[in-house]
Enzyme design. Structure first.
Site, PDB file in Angstrom:
ATOM      1  N   ARG A   1      10.838  -2.552 -11.009  1.00  0.00           N
ATOM      2  CA  ARG A   1       9.366  -2.243 -10.694  1.00  0.00           C
ATOM      3  C   ARG A   1       8.509  -2.308 -12.053  1.00  0.00           C
ATOM      4  NH1 ARG A   1       8.358  -1.312  -5.518  1.00  0.00           N
ATOM      5  NH2 ARG A   1       5.737  -1.385  -6.211  1.00  0.00           N
TER       6      ARG A   1
ATOM      7  N   LYS B   1       4.330   5.260   4.860  1.00  0.00           N
ATOM      8  CA  LYS B   1       4.016   3.813   4.739  1.00  0.00           C
ATOM      9  C   LYS B   1       4.592   3.354   6.495  1.00  0.00           C
ATOM     10  CE  LYS B   1       4.909   3.504   0.054  1.00  0.00           C
ATOM     11  NZ  LYS B   1       5.405   2.359  -0.746  1.00  0.00           N
TER      12      LYS B   1
ATOM     13  N   PRO C   1       0.989  -1.281  -0.164  1.00  0.00           N
ATOM     14  CA  PRO C   1      -0.157  -0.777   0.154  1.00  0.00           C
ATOM     15  C   PRO C   1       0.969   0.956   0.039  1.00  0.00           C
ATOM     16  CG  PRO C   1      -0.348  -1.737   1.015  1.00  0.00           C
ATOM     17  CD  PRO C   1       1.269  -2.065   0.782  1.00  0.00           C
ATOM     18  N   GLU C   2       0.054   2.425  -0.654  1.00  0.00           N
ATOM     19  CA  GLU C   2       1.185   3.854  -0.395  1.00  0.00           C
ATOM     20  C   GLU C   2       0.441   4.479   0.061  1.00  0.00           C
ATOM     21  OE1 GLU C   2       1.814   5.043  -4.833  1.00  0.00           O
ATOM     22  OE2 GLU C   2       2.210   2.444  -5.842  1.00  0.00           O
TER      23      GLU C   2
END
Length: 263
Positions: free
Chosen positions: A253, A53, A2-3
């Site tokens: 990524r 985060k 999650p960001e």
């Protein structure tokens, strides 16, 4: 992972459940944290803050709990006394008379006086939180042109939490699309206009995602709603120029962009 916007929304849900209510139970899985269980009884959670985060849970006795979900951690809100059936390992349980917040699967957890936790290695390493409303476009431009970042390619730099905390893979793609910039650019080579556009997108995209991602527009919402323009849209037409979105790899990524209009 999650960001920043997803972490902030999770923190909002936790806060809504437990803020200002005395704790009737505090439980930690790790032995080094167990001495704090008795210290938290009848204390209140005053605030749950996000830093990128990571979550900082502030208690009324001056203690602060640091937690980072890493890849697999997840917080849940349940009714007091409830223990959900799951294969995940429970790490933290903080329970009021009505509800409890539970952290599963994470291992990056610490607790101590607030001033000590503020010196946690992760918190010292990260940059300003992209969702901090005190952060301005001018602040971001100064950071882009600083010696630490001005010579780095944007595609990799936007994943570095030392630049701006809370950015991640989908935000990186959407920010560079909105800025109409290729990921190979370096801040030092951008025109003043391009720097301004990038700084604006670096704040606008995460904040719009936090405010509206997942909101359904039923003609009752006035203003923009967050939606992906390029992320996970390989082969679909670019909304700006009509050419197909492409997928490449940057910093190990997946990265999505429109080579025709991001230059």
């Amino acid at each position: 992972m999650p960001e920043g916007p997803e972490i902030r929304r999770a923190a909002d849900k936790l806060a809504e459940a437990v803020i200002g209510k005395p704790l009737k139970r505090a439980w930690f899985a790790f032995p080094q944290l167990k001495p704090y269980q008795s210290l938290l009884l009848n204390q209140q959670i005053n605030a749950i803050q996000t830093r990128g985060k990571a979550l900082l849970t502030h208690f009324s006795n001056g203690l602060t709990l640091y937690s980072h979900n890493q890849l697999y951690g997840v917080w849940r809100v349940v009714q007091a006394g409830e223990t959900p059936q799951t294969k995940r390992d429970l790490r933290i349980r903080l329970e009021t008379a009505e509800q409890a917040i539970l952290l599963y699967s994470a291992s990056d957890i610490d607790i101590g006086p607030r001033e000590v936790i503020e010196q946690h290695p992760f918190l010292r390493r990260i940059g300003p939180d992209v969702l901090d409303m005190a952060l301005t476009e001018n602040d971001v431009i100064v950071r882009l042109l600083s010696p630490q970042f001005c010579r780095r390619q944007l595609g990799g730099m936007l994943l570095d939490q030392a630049f701006l905390a809370g950015l991640g893979n989908y935000l990186r793609a959407e920010i560079l699309w909105l800025s109409a910039l290729a990921p190979t650019h370096k801040p030092q080579d951008l025109t003043p206009e391009a720097l301004q556009a990038l700084a604006s997108a670096l704040l606008a995209v995460p904040r719009l995602s936090y405010a509206t991602r997942g909101v359904v527009d039923e003609n009752h919402h006035h203003g923009a709603l967050f939606r992906f323009k390029v992320f996970n849209r390989t082969g679909q037409p670019c909304e700006r120029c009509g050419e197909p979105i492409e997928k490449i790899a940057i910093s190990s990524r997946p990265f999505y962009w429109c080579p025709a209009c991001q230059y």
